[in-house]
Design an enzyme around this catalytic site. Structure first.
Site, PDB file in Angstrom:
ATOM      1  CG  HIS A  57      39.022  40.480  34.364  1.00 61.88           C
ATOM      2  ND1 HIS A  57      37.908  39.749  33.992  1.00 61.88           N
ATOM      3  CD2 HIS A  57      40.036  39.589  34.473  1.00 61.88           C
ATOM      4  CE1 HIS A  57      38.240  38.477  33.908  1.00 61.88           C
ATOM      5  NE2 HIS A  57      39.517  38.345  34.183  1.00 61.88           N
ATOM      6  CG  HIS A  72      44.764  40.160  34.346  1.00 63.56           C
ATOM      7  ND1 HIS A  72      44.224  40.704  35.487  1.00 63.56           N
ATOM      8  CD2 HIS A  72      44.198  38.934  34.207  1.00 63.56           C
ATOM      9  CE1 HIS A  72      43.370  39.840  36.016  1.00 63.56           C
ATOM     10  NE2 HIS A  72      43.336  38.758  35.253  1.00 63.56           N
TER      11      HIS A  72
END
Length: 149
Positions: A57, A72
């Site tokens: 992620h 992110h």
């Protein structure tokens, strides 16, 4: 100077609009965020450098000037335990701007109850070290999000 370009196609929205106080409060660092298009896509390197941190992620690339840039992918997506994310690079790889790093599906992230909004942050930077900040408008990989001086 480091030019940081968008890792995703979507809309720049600015960190203040990120639905997470750690990012919206710039506690991780200054930068901006991208609200990505809702289709399977590759998140690409926003700078030339070395992948120093890589999770399904999120990833950090450090450039030749020592500037670390965090991408992110979504908010609270660590809770998905990698589901729906495919690593296309490895920690330690040297990448060029635009090289694919992670394949993911923002629509699936949203269906899982998470926000796909993706902060792009200058780690260990001060707010006044960033210029030409894109905080609204359409972006695509290669389009400048900010310059880090």
């Amino acid at each position: 100077m480091t030019t940081v370009t968008s890792p995703l196609t979507g809309r720049a929205i600015g960190l203040a609009a990120v639905p997470d106080p750690v990012f919206s409060g710039a506690m991780v660092g200054p930068g901006t965020a991208v609200d990505p298009i809702r289709e399977p896509t590759d998140a690409v390197a926003p700078v030339d450098g070395i992948v120093v941190s890589l999770h399904p992620h999120a990833f950090v690339i450090v450039d030749a000037e020592g500037h670390g840039v965090l991408t992110h992918l979504g908010i609270d997506t660590v809770q998905l335990n990698g589901e729906g994310f495919e690593l296309l690079a490895a920690k330690g790889d040297t990448v060029r701007r635009g090289d694919p790093v992670v394949r993911w599906n923002p629509a699936a992230v949203e269906e899982a109850g998470k926000s796909p909004i993706s902060p792009v942050v200058a780690l260990e930077a001060t707010a006044d070290s960033l210029t030409d900040l894109a905080d609204e408008g359409d972006v695509a990989p290669g389009k400048t999000l900010f310059n880090w001086v």
